[in-house]
Each structure stands twice: as structure tokens, then as C-alpha cells.
Scaffold this motif. Sequence first.
Motif, mmCIF file in Angstrom:
data_model
loop_
_atom_site.group_PDB
_atom_site.id
_atom_site.type_symbol
_atom_site.label_atom_id
_atom_site.label_comp_id
_atom_site.label_asym_id
_atom_site.label_seq_id
_atom_site.Cartn_x
_atom_site.Cartn_y
_atom_site.Cartn_z
ATOM 1 N N ALA A 31 0.860 -1.185 0.000
ATOM 2 C CA ALA A 31 0.000 0.000 0.000
ATOM 3 C C ALA A 31 0.897 1.236 0.000
ATOM 4 O O ALA A 31 1.155 1.811 1.061
ATOM 5 C CB ALA A 31 -0.928 -0.018 1.195
ATOM 6 N N PRO A 32 1.380 1.670 -1.160
ATOM 7 C CA PRO A 32 2.357 2.755 -1.210
ATOM 8 C C PRO A 32 1.908 4.048 -0.524
ATOM 9 O O PRO A 32 2.703 4.701 0.140
ATOM 10 C CB PRO A 32 2.605 2.980 -2.697
ATOM 11 N N ALA A 33 0.645 4.427 -0.674
ATOM 12 C CA ALA A 33 0.176 5.667 -0.040
ATOM 13 C C ALA A 33 0.199 5.552 1.478
ATOM 14 O O ALA A 33 0.551 6.505 2.179
ATOM 15 C CB ALA A 33 -1.227 6.006 -0.526
ATOM 16 N N ALA A 34 -0.142 4.393 1.994
ATOM 17 C CA ALA A 34 -0.119 4.186 3.449
ATOM 18 C C ALA A 34 1.316 4.190 3.968
ATOM 19 O O ALA A 34 1.594 4.743 5.035
ATOM 20 C CB ALA A 34 -0.809 2.873 3.803
ATOM 21 N N VAL A 35 2.234 3.579 3.214
ATOM 22 C CA VAL A 35 3.645 3.573 3.604
ATOM 23 C C VAL A 35 4.164 5.006 3.643
ATOM 24 O O VAL A 35 4.808 5.424 4.610
ATOM 25 C CB VAL A 35 4.489 2.706 2.641
ATOM 26 N N GLN A 36 3.860 5.790 2.612
ATOM 27 C CA GLN A 36 4.297 7.177 2.570
ATOM 28 C C GLN A 36 3.726 7.951 3.760
ATOM 29 O O GLN A 36 4.452 8.685 4.437
ATOM 30 C CB GLN A 36 3.880 7.855 1.272
ATOM 31 N N ALA A 37 2.453 7.789 4.046
ATOM 32 C CA ALA A 37 1.827 8.513 5.152
ATOM 33 C C ALA A 37 2.496 8.179 6.488
ATOM 34 O O ALA A 37 2.746 9.072 7.307
ATOM 35 C CB ALA A 37 0.337 8.197 5.209
ATOM 36 N N LYS A 38 2.815 6.923 6.695
ATOM 37 C CA LYS A 38 3.464 6.522 7.945
ATOM 38 C C LYS A 38 4.887 7.043 8.039
ATOM 39 O O LYS A 38 5.335 7.482 9.107
ATOM 40 C CB LYS A 38 3.436 5.000 8.091
ATOM 41 N N MET A 39 5.610 7.011 6.941
ATOM 42 C CA MET A 39 6.984 7.502 6.943
ATOM 43 C C MET A 39 7.024 9.015 7.160
ATOM 44 O O MET A 39 7.867 9.530 7.898
ATOM 45 C CB MET A 39 7.688 7.126 5.643
ATOM 46 N N VAL A 40 6.101 9.743 6.552
ATOM 47 C CA VAL A 40 6.036 11.193 6.742
ATOM 48 C C VAL A 40 5.607 11.516 8.172
ATOM 49 O O VAL A 40 6.141 12.448 8.780
ATOM 50 C CB VAL A 40 5.113 11.847 5.692
ATOM 51 N N ALA A 41 4.698 10.738 8.733
ATOM 52 C CA ALA A 41 4.293 10.948 10.129
ATOM 53 C C ALA A 41 5.477 10.725 11.073
ATOM 54 O O ALA A 41 5.677 11.492 12.028
ATOM 55 C CB ALA A 41 3.131 10.021 10.492
ATOM 56 N N LEU A 42 6.265 9.703 10.815
ATOM 57 C CA LEU A 42 7.461 9.455 11.621
ATOM 58 C C LEU A 42 8.440 10.622 11.498
ATOM 59 O O LEU A 42 8.957 11.124 12.502
ATOM 60 C CB LEU A 42 8.134 8.149 11.182
ATOM 61 N N ALA A 43 8.690 11.085 10.288
ATOM 62 C CA ALA A 43 9.608 12.203 10.065
ATOM 63 C C ALA A 43 9.093 13.475 10.730
ATOM 64 O O ALA A 43 9.879 14.240 11.297
ATOM 65 C CB ALA A 43 9.816 12.428 8.568
ATOM 66 N N THR A 44 7.797 13.687 10.708
ATOM 67 C CA THR A 44 7.207 14.865 11.340
ATOM 68 C C THR A 44 7.421 14.821 12.855
ATOM 69 O O THR A 44 7.773 15.826 13.470
ATOM 70 C CB THR A 44 5.709 14.958 10.990
ATOM 71 N N ALA A 45 7.221 13.657 13.441
ATOM 72 C CA ALA A 45 7.438 13.505 14.890
ATOM 73 C C ALA A 45 8.889 13.736 15.273
ATOM 74 O O ALA A 45 9.188 14.415 16.246
ATOM 75 C CB ALA A 45 6.977 12.118 15.343
ATOM 76 N N VAL A 46 9.809 13.220 14.469
ATOM 77 C CA VAL A 46 11.229 13.402 14.757
ATOM 78 C C VAL A 46 11.635 14.859 14.537
ATOM 79 O O VAL A 46 12.385 15.425 15.335
ATOM 80 C CB VAL A 46 12.087 12.448 13.894
ATOM 81 N N ALA A 47 11.130 15.486 13.483
ATOM 82 C CA ALA A 47 11.483 16.877 13.187
ATOM 83 C C ALA A 47 11.100 17.809 14.350
ATOM 84 O O ALA A 47 11.782 18.784 14.606
ATOM 85 C CB ALA A 47 10.837 17.325 11.904
ATOM 86 N N ALA A 48 10.020 17.488 15.028
ATOM 87 C CA ALA A 48 9.577 18.311 16.162
ATOM 88 C C ALA A 48 10.584 18.291 17.305
ATOM 89 O O ALA A 48 10.602 19.188 18.150
ATOM 90 C CB ALA A 48 8.215 17.840 16.649
ATOM 91 N N ARG A 49 11.454 17.283 17.334
ATOM 92 C CA ARG A 49 12.434 17.125 18.403
ATOM 93 C C ARG A 49 13.866 17.272 17.914
ATOM 94 O O ARG A 49 14.801 17.068 18.669
ATOM 95 C CB ARG A 49 12.271 15.750 19.061
#
Length: 104
Positions: A85-103
Motif C-alpha cells: 500500500a504505497p500511499a499508506a507507507v508514505q503517510a506513515k513515513m512522513v508521520a514518523l519524520a514529522t514527529a522526529v522533526a519536532a524534536r
Amino acid sequence: MKVVLGAGDNCAYSATDDPSFALEATAYQDTSSMATITSIESSSEHLTGLGNDAFWNGTIGAVFVREGTRGFSFSLPSFANLTDAPAAVQAKMVALATAVAARF
């Protein structure tokens, strides 16, 4: 997840119940260390509102974020992880990057 490689600014993790599912994390301490990952930016999807610069590359399953002269990326070394599910993989990877970027 368990650590399968941990060396300096590059670490790899795999799922404990399915070692074929892996995630690689890389930190970039300066702009010169980003040369390889940023070389794929032109063929990637730009992500607005994330760091000073960010992109997703679905071909290699990688998200990259730059903040000032430092940055980080997450990638899925197994291409099998991208086919379900490429769109789901992208969404999860971007969510992870967003969480890390905040810190970052």
C-alpha cells in the motif's frame, strides 16, 4: 523493533516478528554529508511544512528532512515493504519524520 546495525549516524532496525520488515535511520551532521540523499530530490515529491526542506521518494521508500545544515532520513531497505500500500507507507513515513522533526 530491534537494532540490527548501529554505527555512528546510521542505524537499521527490523521487526522482531518479521525480520524482512526493516527501517534505516540516518543523521546528517552537515550539508556535505547529505550529498547522496539530496541527489534524488529532483525525482522526489516535495513535502511542504516539514523542516527547511523535505521530500519523499517512493522509488526507494525514503523520506528526508533538512533543518538548517543538519538533516535526517528514514528509508525502507526492502522494496517488498513498498508494494502493499504505497500511499499508506508514505503517510506513515512522513508521520514518523514529522514527529522526529519536532524534536530535532
